[in-house]
Design an enzyme around this catalytic site. Sequence first.
Site, PDB file in Angstrom:
ATOM      1  N   LYS A   1     -44.700  29.246  45.330  1.00 55.79           N
ATOM      2  CA  LYS A   1     -43.264  29.123  45.627  1.00 55.79           C
ATOM      3  C   LYS A   1     -43.076  28.531  47.040  1.00 55.79           C
ATOM      4  CE  LYS A   1     -42.511  32.779  42.308  1.00 55.79           C
ATOM      5  NZ  LYS A   1     -41.710  33.909  41.846  1.00 55.79           N
TER       6      LYS A   1
ATOM      7  N   GLY B   1     -41.172  39.264  40.818  1.00 53.37           N
ATOM      8  CA  GLY B   1     -41.048  39.756  42.192  1.00 53.37           C
ATOM      9  C   GLY B   1     -40.474  41.155  42.317  1.00 53.37           C
TER      10      GLY B   1
END
Length: 248
Positions: A12, A169
């Site tokens: 990311k 996450g």
Amino acid sequence: MANRKYIVGNWKMNGLQSELSDIADIAAIASSHPTVDAAICPPVTLIAAASSQNAAFAIGAQDCHFSENGAHTGCISAAMIKEAGAGFSILGHSERRADQHETDADVKAKAEAVHAAGLGAIICVGETEEERDAGQAIEIVCGQLAGSFPSGADAGWLTIAYEPVWAIGTGRVPEVSDVAEMHAAIRSKLAELMNGGSEQVRILYGGSMNGGNASELLAVPNVDGGLVGGASLSAEKFGPIIEAAAAA
Ligand code: 13P
């Protein structure tokens, strides 16, 4: 025959030059597990250095544009990520679907663009918590898959990643039975969408995978690997996932 396990780290928006040593450490672990296909998708700024410093290790991108070139300020084409050293790109991640408003049609066009450039694609699909609570998870995911599915796809270049948005996450992971149900549904949908070869398309699970839960998740039927965010940022965390895949 079972597919080779495929463990992909999605960094990311994390990683500066100083973190290139983590990729080297991960590549070293991967090289000692030749039965597993492992890869890292760093931010685009690190693709060239990561691929030149780890020639035997697969490096991917996290996105690219569907056009070959042109007036798209800030965007990167498939040929550009290829030239930098990427062998494939993640496409349609839920963070891009949400933050950049990417549609299924965009994702399909991007997948066709990366294939035209000679690269592989990992297409991401996944439901939100509201959609799961409403009993719509399979319908939503199979709809995304059909809408994003590139023409002429085969297992040689296409991988699917099922990532429930609510598991990304958060440390929350679906029940193993729910993962099994969804991956079986994706497998059936692939059979509908393809003229043969759907069994060979790898379907990855993503969402809070870590060294503690990887073995259990990778043992689920039709789970051919993992797409890993937070736990891919260091060899210490990612190594045990590669090891779990080697043992699966
Ligand atoms: P986490 O592993 O951090 O939950 O991220 C999953 C993911 O989004 C990988 O693409």
